[in-house]
Design a protein around this motif. Structure first.
Motif, PDB file in Angstrom:
ATOM      1  N   ALA A 172     -24.958  11.282   8.377  1.00 18.67           N
ATOM      2  CA  ALA A 172     -23.691  11.945   8.693  1.00 18.67           C
ATOM      3  C   ALA A 172     -22.620  10.925   9.015  1.00 18.67           C
ATOM      4  CB  ALA A 172     -23.870  12.910   9.860  1.00 18.67           C
ATOM      5  N   ALA A 173     -22.989   9.908   9.790  1.00 16.15           N
ATOM      6  CA  ALA A 173     -22.016   8.868  10.132  1.00 16.15           C
ATOM      7  C   ALA A 173     -21.570   8.114   8.892  1.00 16.15           C
ATOM      8  CB  ALA A 173     -22.635   7.900  11.148  1.00 16.15           C
ATOM      9  N   GLY A 174     -22.529   7.724   8.046  1.00 18.35           N
ATOM     10  CA  GLY A 174     -22.188   6.947   6.861  1.00 18.35           C
ATOM     11  C   GLY A 174     -21.315   7.708   5.887  1.00 18.35           C
ATOM     12  N   TYR A 175     -21.719   8.938   5.559  1.00 20.11           N
ATOM     13  CA  TYR A 175     -20.972   9.680   4.546  1.00 20.11           C
ATOM     14  C   TYR A 175     -19.765  10.401   5.124  1.00 20.11           C
ATOM     15  CZ  TYR A 175     -24.320   8.211   1.176  1.00 20.11           C
ATOM     16  OH  TYR A 175     -25.078   7.418   0.351  1.00 20.11           O
ATOM     17  N   GLY A 176     -19.783  10.665   6.421  1.00 26.78           N
ATOM     18  CA  GLY A 176     -18.555  11.125   7.058  1.00 26.78           C
ATOM     19  C   GLY A 176     -17.476  10.063   6.962  1.00 26.78           C
ATOM     20  N   ALA A 177     -17.882   8.804   7.167  1.00 28.16           N
ATOM     21  CA  ALA A 177     -16.931   7.699   7.042  1.00 28.16           C
ATOM     22  C   ALA A 177     -16.459   7.516   5.611  1.00 28.16           C
ATOM     23  CB  ALA A 177     -17.567   6.398   7.550  1.00 28.16           C
ATOM     24  N   VAL A 178     -17.355   7.748   4.645  1.00 27.94           N
ATOM     25  CA  VAL A 178     -16.935   7.707   3.236  1.00 27.94           C
ATOM     26  C   VAL A 178     -15.826   8.724   2.989  1.00 27.94           C
ATOM     27  CG1 VAL A 178     -17.656   8.173   0.853  1.00 27.94           C
ATOM     28  CG2 VAL A 178     -19.141   6.842   2.353  1.00 27.94           C
ATOM     29  N   ALA A 179     -16.023   9.946   3.494  1.00 27.40           N
ATOM     30  CA  ALA A 179     -15.042  11.010   3.271  1.00 27.40           C
ATOM     31  C   ALA A 179     -13.712  10.705   3.938  1.00 27.40           C
ATOM     32  CB  ALA A 179     -15.598  12.337   3.792  1.00 27.40           C
ATOM     33  N   ILE A 180     -13.775  10.319   5.217  1.00 19.68           N
ATOM     34  CA  ILE A 180     -12.534  10.059   5.956  1.00 19.68           C
ATOM     35  C   ILE A 180     -11.777   8.890   5.337  1.00 19.68           C
ATOM     36  CG2 ILE A 180     -11.616   9.268   8.166  1.00 19.68           C
ATOM     37  CD1 ILE A 180     -13.938  10.839   9.486  1.00 19.68           C
ATOM     38  N   THR A 181     -12.507   7.844   4.976  1.00 24.33           N
ATOM     39  CA  THR A 181     -11.849   6.674   4.404  1.00 24.33           C
ATOM     40  C   THR A 181     -11.313   6.971   3.011  1.00 24.33           C
ATOM     41  OG1 THR A 181     -13.381   5.283   5.668  1.00 24.33           O
ATOM     42  CG2 THR A 181     -12.101   4.211   3.945  1.00 24.33           C
ATOM     43  N   SER A 182     -12.026   7.774   2.222  1.00 20.44           N
ATOM     44  CA  SER A 182     -11.505   8.175   0.911  1.00 20.44           C
ATOM     45  C   SER A 182     -10.176   8.903   1.059  1.00 20.44           C
ATOM     46  CB  SER A 182     -12.512   9.076   0.185  1.00 20.44           C
ATOM     47  OG  SER A 182     -13.694   8.395  -0.105  1.00 20.44           O
ATOM     48  N   LEU A 183     -10.124   9.796   2.047  1.00 18.27           N
ATOM     49  CA  LEU A 183      -8.896  10.552   2.292  1.00 18.27           C
ATOM     50  C   LEU A 183      -7.771   9.631   2.763  1.00 18.27           C
ATOM     51  CD1 LEU A 183      -7.954  13.502   2.166  1.00 18.27           C
ATOM     52  CD2 LEU A 183      -8.559  13.708   4.575  1.00 18.27           C
ATOM     53  N   LEU A 184      -8.085   8.735   3.697  1.00 17.95           N
ATOM     54  CA  LEU A 184      -7.083   7.795   4.194  1.00 17.95           C
ATOM     55  C   LEU A 184      -6.610   6.845   3.092  1.00 17.95           C
ATOM     56  CD1 LEU A 184      -8.584   6.818   7.676  1.00 17.95           C
ATOM     57  CD2 LEU A 184      -6.539   8.197   7.250  1.00 17.95           C
ATOM     58  N   ALA A 185      -7.545   6.373   2.278  1.00 18.93           N
ATOM     59  CA  ALA A 185      -7.178   5.461   1.199  1.00 18.93           C
ATOM     60  C   ALA A 185      -6.288   6.159   0.182  1.00 18.93           C
ATOM     61  CB  ALA A 185      -8.440   4.916   0.523  1.00 18.93           C
ATOM     62  N   GLY A 186      -6.601   7.421  -0.124  1.00 15.43           N
ATOM     63  CA  GLY A 186      -5.740   8.172  -1.036  1.00 15.43           C
ATOM     64  C   GLY A 186      -4.348   8.364  -0.471  1.00 15.43           C
ATOM     65  N   HIS A 187      -4.257   8.638   0.831  1.00 16.54           N
ATOM     66  CA  HIS A 187      -2.950   8.785   1.475  1.00 16.54           C
ATOM     67  C   HIS A 187      -2.173   7.469   1.433  1.00 16.54           C
ATOM     68  CE1 HIS A 187       0.133  10.011   4.330  1.00 16.54           C
ATOM     69  NE2 HIS A 187      -0.144   8.941   5.057  1.00 16.54           N
ATOM     70  N   LEU A 188      -2.848   6.372   1.739  1.00 15.99           N
ATOM     71  CA  LEU A 188      -2.185   5.067   1.690  1.00 15.99           C
ATOM     72  C   LEU A 188      -1.738   4.727   0.282  1.00 15.99           C
ATOM     73  CD1 LEU A 188      -4.534   3.031   4.067  1.00 15.99           C
ATOM     74  CD2 LEU A 188      -2.155   3.689   4.517  1.00 15.99           C
ATOM     75  N   ALA A 189      -2.581   5.059  -0.712  1.00 14.20           N
ATOM     76  CA  ALA A 189      -2.216   4.781  -2.111  1.00 14.20           C
ATOM     77  C   ALA A 189      -1.005   5.604  -2.524  1.00 14.20           C
ATOM     78  CB  ALA A 189      -3.399   5.072  -3.027  1.00 14.20           C
ATOM     79  N   ALA A 190      -0.955   6.877  -2.113  1.00 13.03           N
ATOM     80  CA  ALA A 190       0.183   7.724  -2.465  1.00 13.03           C
ATOM     81  C   ALA A 190       1.466   7.258  -1.789  1.00 13.03           C
ATOM     82  CB  ALA A 190      -0.116   9.179  -2.074  1.00 13.03           C
ATOM     83  N   THR A 191       1.345   6.686  -0.587  1.00 17.30           N
ATOM     84  CA  THR A 191       2.513   6.277   0.180  1.00 17.30           C
ATOM     85  C   THR A 191       2.984   4.868  -0.166  1.00 17.30           C
ATOM     86  OG1 THR A 191       1.757   7.676   2.007  1.00 17.30           O
ATOM     87  CG2 THR A 191       3.452   6.038   2.507  1.00 17.30           C
ATOM     88  N   TYR A 192       2.015   3.946  -0.305  1.00 18.08           N
ATOM     89  CA  TYR A 192       2.369   2.531  -0.448  1.00 18.08           C
ATOM     90  C   TYR A 192       1.941   1.905  -1.782  1.00 18.08           C
ATOM     91  CZ  TYR A 192       2.921   3.001   4.597  1.00 18.08           C
ATOM     92  OH  TYR A 192       3.292   3.420   5.849  1.00 18.08           O
ATOM     93  N   GLY A 193       1.280   2.686  -2.638  1.00 16.74           N
ATOM     94  CA  GLY A 193       0.808   2.145  -3.912  1.00 16.74           C
ATOM     95  C   GLY A 193      -0.688   1.889  -3.884  1.00 16.74           C
ATOM     96  N   LEU A 194      -1.271   1.735  -5.090  1.00 19.89           N
ATOM     97  CA  LEU A 194      -2.713   1.589  -5.219  1.00 19.89           C
ATOM     98  C   LEU A 194      -3.239   0.296  -4.613  1.00 19.89           C
ATOM     99  CD1 LEU A 194      -3.185   2.932  -8.868  1.00 19.89           C
ATOM    100  CD2 LEU A 194      -3.730   4.116  -6.738  1.00 19.89           C
ATOM    101  N   ARG A 195      -2.409  -0.713  -4.533  1.00 20.55           N
ATOM    102  CA  ARG A 195      -2.785  -1.993  -3.899  1.00 20.55           C
ATOM    103  C   ARG A 195      -1.587  -2.529  -3.134  1.00 20.55           C
ATOM    104  NH1 ARG A 195      -5.742  -5.781  -8.399  1.00 20.55           N
ATOM    105  NH2 ARG A 195      -4.006  -5.105  -9.702  1.00 20.55           N
ATOM    106  N   PRO A 196      -1.839  -3.228  -1.995  1.00 23.79           N
ATOM    107  CA  PRO A 196      -3.122  -3.556  -1.356  1.00 23.79           C
ATOM    108  C   PRO A 196      -3.547  -2.605  -0.243  1.00 23.79           C
ATOM    109  CG  PRO A 196      -1.394  -4.802  -0.300  1.00 23.79           C
ATOM    110  CD  PRO A 196      -0.712  -3.948  -1.348  1.00 23.79           C
ATOM    111  N   ALA A 197      -2.674  -1.668   0.160  1.00 27.75           N
ATOM    112  CA  ALA A 197      -2.866  -0.920   1.407  1.00 27.75           C
ATOM    113  C   ALA A 197      -4.245  -0.260   1.546  1.00 27.75           C
ATOM    114  CB  ALA A 197      -1.753   0.126   1.547  1.00 27.75           C
TER     115      ALA A 197
END
Length: 421
Positions: free
Chosen positions: A152-177
């Motif tokens: 749960a900890a490992g894949y919960g972190a996968v989910a949360i980070t996927s969501l955060l990374a997508g938000h950062l990519a939409a806001t600041y671009g695909l790299r580097p954020a």
């Protein structure tokens, strides 16, 4: 200190080892987060920054990740039994250090593939070791709960980070954020592992001393070769072999979803935020669900949950193949996460039920070898099917394989939990 001396200082049980167990849960969350930094972003990066169009070519990084992670799982099991758990954990974190930098600076797709080779080694060594250490700590009574919390900890972190990374990519671009998250996870994980994590081989030695072997042919596990353990875990022992094949198909689904789902969802002109949310639903439900399913397997047994979980994954993939809108795909990904939650910690608990503590690391490593080869199979099968017959055909193929895996477990696997037969 000898292993007998270590055993003399150890106490088994979740309550007795709560602080160290909680620390390992946190470390495994960081391990999962390092994968999550890239799952939403890389398929889109392949098309937008590198101009890749063939699905098979795009999925090369998933195949590279899966193969190296599978091989590293096997190596982690052997090394953890021979050298100890903590050294393997530290080595695994060192392999992750260059990964975020390589993804940020990558001038071509080859750098992305190379970064995922290193990431696969990192994941195989660190995740396998945290699994074995938690099994060591808790002993036999709460093994399902322990694996549920770990996964749960490992894949919960996968989910949360996927969501955060997508938000950062939409806001600041695909790299580097998006990849700066991964850099922070690596730094924190390495620091915690070096300074606070303690060796757990003494706990395994203590359990071995008091345990009646499940397999009479291996009463003295330390005298048997890794070849013997490989044969047991792959085809000879019904429960271990059934778990290995179910794990392979489970991660085939994850590997296919990782590379294919963002592209499939993009065909409906969804926004990057919607795509990120859809992809995060799968590991999110998977992660949270394991908090319940691991404990349920301690009460009601392993076989029922594994069979039902693989069947539910098959149905969920059929829903995703048939749907073409955000609501339909949301239902499908939620069901897929629920089916995976039923299977993932339960398979690990079943391995722990059957494997002797003396060769537990190797048994877990071999199971995870086959399970994580599923990433590569999912990438290859998904890429070829998508190129030849389209994205939906690839999803239907995964649904059929999941149904077959459920049938194998139902027919061959026996109940491994001693109080649930």
């Amino acid at each position: 200190m000898t292993r007998n001396e270590l055993a003399g200082t150890a106490t088994l049980g979740l309550r007795a080892n709560a602080a160290q167990f909680a620390l390992l849960v946190a470390v495994n969350a960081l391990v999962g987060g390092v994968v999550g930094q890239q799952q939403t972003v890389l398929p889109l990066l392949a098309a937008d920054d590198f101009g890749l169009t063939g699905y098979t070519v795009i999925f090369t990084y998933i195949a590279a990740f899966g193969i190296t992670k599978a091989a590293s799982n096997y190596a982690a099991g052997i090394l953890a039994d021979r050298l100890g758990r903590k050294p393997v954990l530290l080595i695994g974190w060192l392999f992750a250090v260059p990964v975020p930098v390589m993804l940020i600076l990558a001038p071509d797709w080859g750098w992305v593939v190379a970064a995922n080779v290193l990431l696969g080694i990192n994941q195989g060594l660190t995740w396998s070791t945290t699994v074995v250490m938690k099994i060591d700590l808790v002993g036999p009574d709460k093994r399902g709960l322990a694996m549920g919390l770990n996964e749960a900890a490992g894949y919960g972190a996968v989910a949360i980070t996927s969501l955060l990374a997508g938000h950062l990519a939409a806001t600041y671009g695909l790299r580097p954020a998006p990849f700066l998250l991964g850099a922070a996870y690596v730094a924190l994980g390495l620091t915690l592992s070096a300074l606070l994590v303690k060796e757990t081989r003494g706990h395994a030695a203590l359990e071995q001393h008091h345990r009646t072997p499940r397999l009479p042919s291996l009463r003295s596990g330390t005298t048997h070769s890794s070849r013997d353990i490989f044969a047991l875990s792959t085809w000879r022992e019904p429960a271990l072999a059934s778990a290995s094949q179910a794990g392979l198909v489970n991660n085939l689904n994850f590997g296919l979803a990782w590379g294919l789902f963002p592209l499939l969802f993009a065909t409906a002109d969804l926004s990057l935020g919607q795509i990120s949310l859809l992809f995060a639903l799968y590991p999110g439900v998977w992660g949270v669900g394991q908090l319940a399913t691991g404990a349920l397997s301690d009460r009601y047994g392993r076989k029922r949950l594994i069979t039902a979980g693989m069947g539910l994954q098959s149905a969920a993939l059929a829903v995703i193949a048939l749907a073409g809108t955000f609501p339909g795909w949301a239902v499908g990904t939620i069901l897929l996460g629920a089916g995976t939650a039923m299977v993932y910690p339960t398979l690990l608990a079943a391995i722990g039920d059957v494997a002797e503590p003396a060769w537990r690391g190797r048994a877990v490593g071999i199971y995870r070898l086959w399970r994580d080869l599923g990433y590569a199979f999912g990438a290859v099968i998904g890429g070829i099917m998508a190129d030849v017959a389209g994205l939906h055909a690839a999803v239907w193929a995964a649904a059929a394989l999941s149904a077959a895996a459920a049938l194998v477990v139902a027919l061959r696997m026996y109940e491994t939990h001693p109080t649930a037969r």
